[in-house]
Design a protein around this motif. Structure first.
Motif: not given
Length: 373
Positions: A183-184, A186-187, A190-191, A194-195, A226, A228, A304-305
């Motif tokens: 998960l870390l 991810m950026s 992808n982040k 996931l959200a 973590i 997000d 999150v974005g």
């Protein structure tokens, strides 16, 4: 058939135990998060973004020192999350003798790096070990009173710690760290994706197994720093009840009387963080689930974005100001709710929900007939 019933009973027992642990844990989290929120909002007025830093304890400004202390009080409350949830899971299974083994197992889970998932497992292990000992260990009548206060807590604690330390601690820790690393890594897109997935899962069955899977995973990662997934989940929890509640206020004539009343409760339940307020609408028209998923996923991805961060498993309005970039957080909730409010127009039609108008027409016709006669 007997096996099916037994498995169903075990599943229900596990669910009830976990929910008991979570319900006892929530007051500690709420107290901690609100105190930290007060501290951080107050410190932000002085341009301080790291009020938790130890250097602020020596500040010449009394208020800054107080805010630093408040943040510490909140952190102290949050530090009890793992032992409390583990302890009360064990309590739900084995009653009072399970409390100490569960809490100690929860503390050990934190020190082993297994996080929230490890605390859940520790609570279940402690509870069932103590329950087993209570059923199997038979003491003479003269020593019977020593069981609940000596043998069960001591034996339960020892066996729980042995299992956690030497058998399942390392595998759980590796699993937790692997998930964290993934998960870390991810950026960007992808982040956000996931959200959106977590948000959609939360909005799908409104407190059901899919919702619980997403929320439990988010809470497990929260304990590991973590944030997000938790941010996505907490945004998504309240979007359906608020969105559908607003729809009944804005387009009242599209809903039958029963859903109009449910809408009032739904809005309030959304504001305090209870997604189940939207269930009556899903039961009345299951097609609305599609809109719930879309609104929840959009709000979660947007929060999150755009950089909102919720560090506590609190979705109610009393925790909003403790969120980093809280304005974006609230706007994301509003956007997701608006999608559901507007989307309800697709599935709740005037013609299908005209009970109130029909009743008024009957009353009017009845009065007219009486006067004419």
């Amino acid at each position: 058939m007997a096996t099916f019933k037994s498995n169903k009973s075990i599943g229900l027992d596990l669910k009830n135990a976990i929910m008991t642990g979570v319900s006892y844990m929530l007051p500690f989290i709420i107290a901690g998060a609100v105190l930290m929120g007060i501290a951080r909002i107050g410190a932000s007025m002085y341009g301080i973004e790291n009020i938790w830093d130890a250097s602020h304890s020596e500040s010449a400004n009394n208020l800054i020192r107080i805010f630093h202390d408040f943040d510490g009080f909140g952190g102290l409350a949050l530090s009890l999350m793992l032992p409390i949830v583990a302890g009360y899971i064990a309590f739900a299974i084995a009653n009072r003798p399970g409390l100490a083994p569960g809490m100690i197992g929860g503390i050990l889970a934190g020190s082993l790096g297994t996080g929230f998932l490890g605390a859940l497992v520790a609570g279940l292990i402690a509870g069932y070990i103590v329950k087993f000992l209570a059923e199997k260990v038979k003491l003479p009548r003269a020593l019977a009173s020593a069981g609940p206060i000596f043998i069960l807590p001591v034996g339960g604690t020892l066996l729980t710690c042995i299992i956690m330390m030497y058998i399942i601690g390392d595998p759980l820790s590796m699993m937790n760290k692997g998930l964290e690393a993934w998960l870390l890594s991810m950026s960007g897109t992808n982040k956000v994706l996931l959200a959106a997935v977590i948000g959609g899962m939360v909005g799908f069955d409104l407190g059901g197994p899919v919702n619980k899977a997403a929320v439990t995973t988010a809470m497990a990662l929260l304990a590991s720093g973590i944030y997000d997934p938790n941010t996505a989940a907490q945004v998504a929890i309240i979007i359906p009840p608020i969105g559908l509640g607003l729809a009944t206020l804005i387009w009242k004539h599209r809903f039958p009387a029963s859903l109009q009343e449910a809408g009032k409760a739904s809005t309030l339940m959304g504001l305090i963080g209870v997604s189940e307020g939207a269930i009556p609408f899903a039961l009345a028209n299951p097609k609305i689930i599609l809109i719930n998923v879309l609104g929840s996923a959009t709000g979660a991805a947007m929060a999150v974005g755009l950089g909102a961060v919720n560090k506590a498993p609190i979705s109610g309005f009393y925790g909003w100001l403790a969120v980093e970039n809280w304005f974006i957080y609230i706007i994301s909730i509003a956007v997701g709710s608006l999608i559901i409010t507007l989307g309800s127009l697709l599935f709740f039609k005037v013609d299908e929900n005209n009970d109130d108008k029909k009743k008024e027409m009957v009353k009017t016709e009845s009065k007219t007939f009486s006067v004419t006669r």
